[in-house]
Design an enzyme around this catalytic site. Structure first.
Site, mmCIF file in Angstrom:
data_model
loop_
_atom_site.group_PDB
_atom_site.id
_atom_site.type_symbol
_atom_site.label_atom_id
_atom_site.label_comp_id
_atom_site.label_asym_id
_atom_site.label_seq_id
_atom_site.Cartn_x
_atom_site.Cartn_y
_atom_site.Cartn_z
ATOM 1 N N CYS A 30 0.834 -1.213 0.000
ATOM 2 C CA CYS A 30 0.000 0.000 0.000
ATOM 3 C C CYS A 30 0.866 1.260 0.000
ATOM 4 O O CYS A 30 1.549 1.544 0.982
ATOM 5 C CB CYS A 30 -0.906 -0.050 1.240
ATOM 6 S SG CYS A 30 -1.768 1.477 1.617
ATOM 7 N N CYS A 33 0.103 3.789 2.706
ATOM 8 C CA CYS A 33 0.554 3.241 3.997
ATOM 9 C C CYS A 33 2.043 3.525 4.187
ATOM 10 O O CYS A 33 2.476 3.896 5.284
ATOM 11 C CB CYS A 33 0.323 1.730 4.056
ATOM 12 S SG CYS A 33 -1.400 1.221 3.939
#
Length: 103
Positions: A30, A33
């Site tokens: 991600c 993230c």
């Protein structure tokens, strides 16, 4: 303090915590993230002793991701006394995350 949270340590590390808990639901793949990780690391150092920053890898801990109804990541959950008090999805600037911690 940053802590890797698993289903095995969730009860003792998170639910029993006296401090405010900031849970970060994330995954290696991600992009947002990865952008959020250094922000949370900085917050963990600045708020050490007052906030526990818990990192939950959704790929490795699907039970916890399901328990928190994670639909999109990164997802931040602020908990106090074992209860969710704030929740947000997506990359957040540091000042926005700090604002979530002001209970």
């Amino acid at each position: 303090m940053e802590l890797t949270v698993t289903k095995d340590n969730f009860e003792t590390a998170i639910m029993a915590a006296k401090d405010v808990v900031l849970l970060d639901f994330w995954a290696d793949w991600c992009g947002p993230c990865r952008m959020l990780a250094p922000v949370l690391e900085e917050i963990a150092h600045e708020y050490d002793g007052r906030v526990i920053v818990g990192k939950v890898n959704v790929d490795e801990q699907p039970e916890l991701a399901n328990a928190f109804s994670v639909q999109s990541i990164p997802m931040l959950v602020v908990m106090k006394d074992g209860r969710i008090v704030h929740q947000t999805v997506g990359f957040q600037e540091k000042n926005a995350v700090v604002k979530l911690l002001e209970l």
